[in-house]
Design a protein around this motif. Structure first.
Motif, short mmCIF file in Angstrom:
data_model
loop_
_atom_site.label_atom_id
_atom_site.label_comp_id
_atom_site.label_asym_id
_atom_site.label_seq_id
_atom_site.Cartn_x
_atom_site.Cartn_y
_atom_site.Cartn_z
N LEU A 285 0.81 -1.22 0.00
CA LEU A 285 0.00 0.00 0.00
C LEU A 285 0.85 1.27 0.00
CD1 LEU A 285 -2.89 -0.90 2.50
CD2 LEU A 285 -2.88 -1.07 0.00
N GLY A 286 2.16 1.12 0.23
CA GLY A 286 3.05 2.27 0.23
C GLY A 286 3.21 2.94 1.58
N TYR A 287 2.70 2.34 2.64
CA TYR A 287 2.84 2.92 3.97
C TYR A 287 4.18 2.57 4.62
CZ TYR A 287 -2.13 4.05 3.78
OH TYR A 287 -3.35 4.56 3.42
N LEU A 288 4.86 1.55 4.12
CA LEU A 288 6.19 1.18 4.59
C LEU A 288 7.12 1.07 3.40
CD1 LEU A 288 5.37 -1.65 7.20
CD2 LEU A 288 6.05 0.71 7.70
N GLN A 289 8.38 1.42 3.63
CA GLN A 289 9.37 1.33 2.56
C GLN A 289 9.66 -0.13 2.22
OE1 GLN A 289 10.69 3.98 0.92
NE2 GLN A 289 9.34 5.29 2.15
N LEU B 241 13.52 -2.60 7.67
CA LEU B 241 14.11 -3.70 8.44
C LEU B 241 13.07 -4.42 9.29
CD1 LEU B 241 17.41 -1.96 9.63
CD2 LEU B 241 17.08 -3.47 7.66
N LEU B 242 11.87 -3.86 9.35
CA LEU B 242 10.82 -4.45 10.20
C LEU B 242 10.42 -5.84 9.70
CD1 LEU B 242 8.52 -1.33 10.68
CD2 LEU B 242 10.15 -2.29 12.31
N LEU B 243 10.44 -6.04 8.39
CA LEU B 243 10.01 -7.34 7.85
C LEU B 243 10.94 -8.45 8.30
CD1 LEU B 243 8.11 -8.98 6.09
CD2 LEU B 243 9.52 -8.39 4.11
N ALA B 244 12.23 -8.23 8.23
CA ALA B 244 13.18 -9.27 8.65
C ALA B 244 13.02 -9.59 10.13
CB ALA B 244 14.61 -8.81 8.36
N GLU B 245 12.77 -8.58 10.96
CA GLU B 245 12.58 -8.82 12.39
C GLU B 245 11.28 -9.57 12.65
OE1 GLU B 245 13.20 -8.56 16.64
OE2 GLU B 245 14.35 -8.89 14.81
N ALA B 246 10.23 -9.22 11.92
CA ALA B 246 8.96 -9.94 12.07
C ALA B 246 9.11 -11.39 11.65
CB ALA B 246 7.88 -9.26 11.24
N GLU B 247 9.86 -11.64 10.59
CA GLU B 247 10.10 -13.02 10.14
C GLU B 247 10.91 -13.79 11.17
OE1 GLU B 247 9.99 -12.38 5.28
OE2 GLU B 247 11.88 -12.13 6.37
N ARG B 248 11.86 -13.12 11.82
CA ARG B 248 12.65 -13.79 12.87
C ARG B 248 11.76 -14.19 14.05
NH1 ARG B 248 14.99 -13.17 17.64
NH2 ARG B 248 14.11 -11.08 17.96
N LEU B 249 10.86 -13.30 14.45
CA LEU B 249 9.96 -13.61 15.55
C LEU B 249 9.00 -14.74 15.17
CD1 LEU B 249 9.10 -10.06 16.94
CD2 LEU B 249 10.49 -11.83 18.03
N ILE C 141 4.84 1.50 14.56
CA ILE C 141 3.93 2.63 14.77
C ILE C 141 4.62 3.94 14.37
CG2 ILE C 141 2.72 3.99 16.52
CD1 ILE C 141 2.18 1.32 17.98
N GLU C 142 5.89 4.08 14.74
CA GLU C 142 6.63 5.31 14.40
C GLU C 142 6.71 5.48 12.89
OE1 GLU C 142 10.40 5.18 16.34
OE2 GLU C 142 9.56 5.40 18.36
N GLU C 143 7.02 4.39 12.17
CA GLU C 143 7.15 4.48 10.71
C GLU C 143 5.80 4.77 10.06
OE1 GLU C 143 9.48 1.75 8.54
OE2 GLU C 143 10.99 1.49 10.12
N LEU C 144 4.74 4.22 10.60
CA LEU C 144 3.41 4.44 10.02
C LEU C 144 2.92 5.87 10.29
CD1 LEU C 144 1.61 1.08 10.88
CD2 LEU C 144 2.48 1.82 8.66
N ARG C 145 3.40 6.49 11.34
CA ARG C 145 2.98 7.86 11.66
C ARG C 145 3.73 8.91 10.83
NH1 ARG C 145 -0.63 8.52 15.32
NH2 ARG C 145 -1.00 7.04 17.04
N LYS C 146 4.79 8.52 10.15
CA LYS C 146 5.56 9.50 9.38
C LYS C 146 4.74 10.01 8.22
CE LYS C 146 10.14 7.64 10.51
NZ LYS C 146 11.35 6.98 10.00
#
Length: 362
Positions: free
Chosen positions: A296-300, A304-312, A357-362
């Motif tokens: 949707l274009g809300y995250l670049q 790096l959030l995707l890799a961390e989510a995949e790790r979790l 949340i911080e990235e989505l608020r930008k």
């Protein structure tokens, strides 16, 4: 009832078999979620609802206090019997009523499926081939029916198989009838049917097609993420509709999961893989949510959030499998590392969601 009699039910005599669309759901730890997602998951119009709905977790107080059950689930806790999700039109009946009216269960099911209604009811799994309890234990459980074949005399169903995997398989008319009759009609008598709707199907309703809309709302998604991060009771948002639910929400479920595992290790609680299975599905849905927000274009794309989510997610899957291994071997001591590992997961997840949340608020 023979095949000739069943044919008389059909409005379209050429429709001797029906198999309604149903795919492997991304959440199946509780079947209410599995049924709904198996139907709606493939459709683009359902994606905003799916990615907003599968954020919050909770443990209901009444399960914990009254039943000593640490029942971790998503909120809302979808059950196909209730009308708390869009694009599914419901019809309800029960076994007692059908019996009084002299309605044959096969005629009922075939008529519903021909009209593109999925059906959920309750059966005794003792008679259901390839189920956990087949020819071993009498156990009443719900079954999801999404098709039939008159010539082969089978229903297409979705259930947990003998390996405790959620699967789509076939059940003969004879087996189904045995399981249906054995279960009786006094308890668990619900028969619920639902039909998938398109947003435009609501056009002729009093309020128009807007009833079938669920537009993506970034601020709503952020609000639910904040609820999860703060351990806030999301049911407080719906006081106009229902009384708030008492329970533990969001990150507040982690201490209770650690308590549950400690009780299993100490032998005062039975093995139960569902809690850690749902926790894994929660992390898997977060991976999908981040990918959706990227689309949707809300995250670049390079976040790096995707890799961390995949790790979790991988960590949660390891936790789930360790609980399953402990259950299969009846070795409680191998669960000991889970208590500290869950603490690490909690810290990492708080950091992930805060950054999200911080990235989505930008």
């Amino acid at each position: 009832m023979n095949i000739v009699e069943m044919q008389t039910v059909l409005a379209d005599k050429t429709k001797r078999s029906v198999k309604l669309p149903f795919e492997m759901p991304k959440v199946y730890g509780f079947l209410g979620h599995a049924y709904v997602l198996g139907i709606l998951q493939p459709y683009e119009y359902a994606q905003p609802w799916i990615h907003t709905s599968y954020i919050q977790l909770f443990i209901a107080k009444h399960y914990l206090n009254d039943l000593q059950e640490y029942r971790l689930d998503f909120y809302p806790d979808l059950m196909i019997a209730y009308n708390n999700m869009p694009w599914l039109s419901y019809k309800h009946s029960d076994k007692v009523l059908l019996d009084r009216l002299g309605v044959d269960i096969h005629r009922y099911l075939i008529a519903q499926l021909e009209r593109e209604y999925y059906v959920v009811t309750y059966v005794d799994e003792y008679y259901i081939h390839n189920s956990i309890c087949y020819q071993q234990n009498h156990f009443v459980h719900d079954i999801f029916i999404y098709g039939y074949d008159l010539d082969r005399q089978i229903y297409h169903v979705a259930i947990f198989d003998k390996n405790r995997q959620f699967t789509m398989q076939e059940v003969t008319f004879e087996q189904f009838e045995q399981a249906y009759v054995s279960q009786g009609k006094a308890s668990q008598s619900l028969i619920s049917s639902c039909k998938r709707m398109e947003p435009l199907d609501y056009e002729s309703s009093k309020y128009g097609s807007g009833v079938g809309r669920y537009d993506f709302d970034l601020q709503l998604l952020i609000g639910v993420l904040e609820d999860y991060l703060a351990g806030r009771n999301t049911t407080e948002r719906f006081k106009l509709e229902r009384h708030p639910m008492e329970g533990y929400f969001g990150v507040e479920v982690y201490p209770y999961l650690q308590e549950f595992i400690t009780r299993v290790i100490d032998g005062v609680q039975n093995f139960d893989v569902r809690q850690l299975h749902i926790l894994w599905e929660h992390k898997r849905m977060m991976v999908g949510r981040i990918q959706y927000l990227q689309q949707l274009g809300y995250l670049q794309e390079d976040t790096l959030l995707l890799a961390e989510a995949e790790r979790l997610e991988k960590q949660a899957y390891t936790h789930r499998n360790l609980m399953l291994k402990g259950f299969m071997s009846q070795n409680r001591s191998i669960l000991q590392p889970l208590v500290n590992s869950l603490e690490d997961m909690l810290v990492a997840e708080k950091a992930l969601i805060t950054q999200l949340i911080e990235e989505l608020r930008k």
